[in-house]
Write an enzyme that holds these catalytic residues in place. Sequence first.
Site, PDB file in Angstrom:
ATOM      1  N   HIS A   1      -8.209  11.382  -2.106  1.00 48.57           N
ATOM      2  CA  HIS A   1      -7.802   9.936  -2.748  1.00 48.57           C
ATOM      3  C   HIS A   1      -7.542  10.074  -3.863  1.00 48.57           C
ATOM      4  CE1 HIS A   1      -7.370   5.791  -3.402  1.00 48.57           C
ATOM      5  NE2 HIS A   1      -7.520   5.473  -2.079  1.00 48.57           N
TER       6      HIS A   1
ATOM      7  N   HIS B   1     -11.688  12.395   0.392  1.00 50.15           N
ATOM      8  CA  HIS B   1     -11.761  11.202   0.864  1.00 50.15           C
ATOM      9  C   HIS B   1     -11.844  11.016   2.610  1.00 50.15           C
ATOM     10  CE1 HIS B   1     -11.343   6.749   1.258  1.00 50.15           C
ATOM     11  NE2 HIS B   1     -10.039   6.845   1.978  1.00 50.15           N
TER      12      HIS B   1
ATOM     13  N   ARG C   1      -0.873   9.268  -0.569  1.00 46.28           N
ATOM     14  CA  ARG C   1      -1.966   9.666  -1.252  1.00 46.28           C
ATOM     15  C   ARG C   1      -1.783  11.225  -1.730  1.00 46.28           C
ATOM     16  NH1 ARG C   1      -6.434   6.407   1.962  1.00 46.28           N
ATOM     17  NH2 ARG C   1      -6.220   4.277   1.173  1.00 46.28           N
TER      18      ARG C   1
ATOM     19  N   ARG D   1      -2.742  10.993   5.787  1.00 43.58           N
ATOM     20  CA  ARG D   1      -3.164   9.429   6.194  1.00 43.58           C
ATOM     21  C   ARG D   1      -2.440   8.749   5.320  1.00 43.58           C
ATOM     22  NH1 ARG D   1      -6.753   5.512   5.491  1.00 43.58           N
ATOM     23  NH2 ARG D   1      -8.174   6.827   4.424  1.00 43.58           N
TER      24      ARG D   1
ATOM     25  N   PHE E   1       0.817  -1.157   0.013  1.00 47.94           N
ATOM     26  CA  PHE E   1      -0.030  -0.104   0.219  1.00 47.94           C
ATOM     27  C   PHE E   1       0.988   1.146  -0.040  1.00 47.94           C
ATOM     28  CE2 PHE E   1      -4.519   1.030   0.805  1.00 47.94           C
ATOM     29  CZ  PHE E   1      -4.977  -0.092   0.277  1.00 47.94           C
TER      30      PHE E   1
ATOM     31  N   GLU F   1      -6.781   1.679  -3.250  1.00 52.28           N
ATOM     32  CA  GLU F   1      -5.365   1.815  -3.333  1.00 52.28           C
ATOM     33  C   GLU F   1      -4.805   0.199  -3.467  1.00 52.28           C
ATOM     34  OE1 GLU F   1      -2.051   3.620  -0.522  1.00 52.28           O
ATOM     35  OE2 GLU F   1      -3.810   4.936  -0.991  1.00 52.28           O
TER      36      GLU F   1
ATOM     37  N   LEU G   1     -15.003   5.218  -4.893  1.00 49.95           N
ATOM     38  CA  LEU G   1     -13.493   4.855  -4.516  1.00 49.95           C
ATOM     39  C   LEU G   1     -12.928   3.668  -5.404  1.00 49.95           C
ATOM     40  CD1 LEU G   1     -11.186   5.937  -2.941  1.00 49.95           C
ATOM     41  CD2 LEU G   1     -11.810   4.225  -1.281  1.00 49.95           C
TER      42      LEU G   1
ATOM     43  N   GLN H   1      -7.623  14.918   2.977  1.00 51.76           N
ATOM     44  CA  GLN H   1      -7.062  13.990   1.973  1.00 51.76           C
ATOM     45  C   GLN H   1      -8.020  13.960   0.513  1.00 51.76           C
ATOM     46  OE1 GLN H   1      -6.313   9.457   2.822  1.00 51.76           O
ATOM     47  NE2 GLN H   1      -4.720  10.364   3.090  1.00 51.76           N
TER      48      GLN H   1
END
Length: 580
Positions: free
Chosen positions: A239, A349, A283, A391, A116, A252, A249, A237
């Site tokens: 995404h 996000h 991100r 994050r 990730f 990821e 979404l 954030q």
Amino acid sequence: MTFEHDVVVVGAGGAGLMAALYAREGGADVGVVSKLHPLRSHTGAAQGGIAAALGNEEEDHWLWHAFDTVKGSDYVGDQDAIEALCKDAPRTIVELEHYGVPFSRNEEGKISQRRFGGHTRNFGEAPVKRSCHAADRTGHTILHTLYDQCTKQGVRFYDEFQVLDLVMTEDGECAGVVAYEILTGEIHTFHAKQVCFATGGYGRAFETTSNAHAGTGDGMGIMLRNGIPLEDMEFVQFHPTGLYRLGILITEGARGEGGILRNSEGERFMERYAPTVKDLAPRDLVSQCIYKEIREGRGVQGKNYVHLDLTHLEPSILDNKLPEVTEFSRTYMGVDPKEEPIPVVPTCHYAMGGIPANEDGHVERGDRGDFVPGLYAVGECACVSIHGANRLGTNALLELVVLGRRTGIEMAKQVRQGVDYAPLPDEPEKDTRDMLDDLLSNTRDEGEPIVNVRTELQETMMENVSVFRNDETLTTALNDIEGLRKRAENVVVEDKGKRFNTDLMDAVEVGYMVDYAEAIAAGARHRTESRGAHSREDYEDRDDENWLKHTLFHSDCDGNYEFDDKDVVITRFEPKERSY
């Protein structure tokens, strides 16, 4: 009507359920109040995984995980809380497995892990497989498992009760909450020894978002209206991979399994920006790079999107590890990811900022240790701060369960030690009733439809306060918000009935959205640097000398606000320039 419980948890996503479960197992009588049925909570939409340095696929260490989280936060995350999170992660995964979460398995029968963004081995040497997952439905399985466990333990659920206010004593102690029962239209008081907010994020304040329709940030608006500040609200954030125009979404995890971002020329452009981790950069960086590609004319077909290419992956990976990605692409875009790339663009996000709280959930008025008696916050609505300015993917689910557990344990301990009910003030429901009566009394002659105000707020936030900001755009947003404030007070509720009056709840939510949207835009204008997800085009560099600190936004919710700050906790990782 008044209900009484030792502990009342507001919100039934992963954080709320984990806190409720541990408070109940600790001996407390627990009630959970939720505007939705618990299994519709937004935790269920989390796809890609939950981070833990298990080392099932390759060598890993919790300290590497902590370093990645600090670095991902652009060094404004509190390192004591980050270390607590990462050190407890492996135990938490085993616990979830024992509760019944059906994690995917590798060939050895161990919990499967995949790569990730921003997660590395040996302090940034190379990407590492750290994300435990249940195909690409990880949040869904955790949510269902925790709900089952809460039901088994006798937690009392109040589904479709929307909390609209705190009940506070004159001494500043929390005595409970006031809620609107959607079925009947009745107002109720929940009297509690301990109240925990787990109300989620505020993605619906932006036009394009991955958040559910219920993600309207109510908890943050309620806190502001009760004199409690919000922390680090400028850090929002986006995404990198939301479906073009829809914001739905694409996990990821798709890039963790080998997916590649490509521009109009077919170039794997992240190799230019992050040569070590490429498409698995954090991100904030990937979202900014996508927008740079689009701005420089390399959006696909000249439009505002790039491609996520999965066509080179084995079909079995898409079928078994990414089935939801495949289904979403086919259903909403008419794209079969086995045959053609997916059009994606950044989507709002996650809220890194929120209600100031420590790692045991205690809500702080400002200074560390200055707690609001009887009041807790956990999950996305809280700012601990673990995520700082950005994050890392898979740390959200981890925060929900690790800090949800800690908060539940702390509340149960307080109950066992004899904390009592704070006295209810006279007419605890009066302010809520007056607010609803005022909204219901508005007429078409003096107001306008709710959708007009909400849409204009979402548009100005998306246009002026998204991935890139500057003083001009932020000032425009704040001017727009000031005008929308009075309009939000005068929206017309067409439905005057009592049962299932979602129109009335929409009107309340818009008011909250205006209040905390001001915190986001004002905080972004106040912080004159670029850090993590906060990217100022007029202040392009990070400024540790002046801005290595948390911001606290205090507001009277009538257009008057001020800022305070508090230090970042640094333990072992000294701030340095981020590179990937």
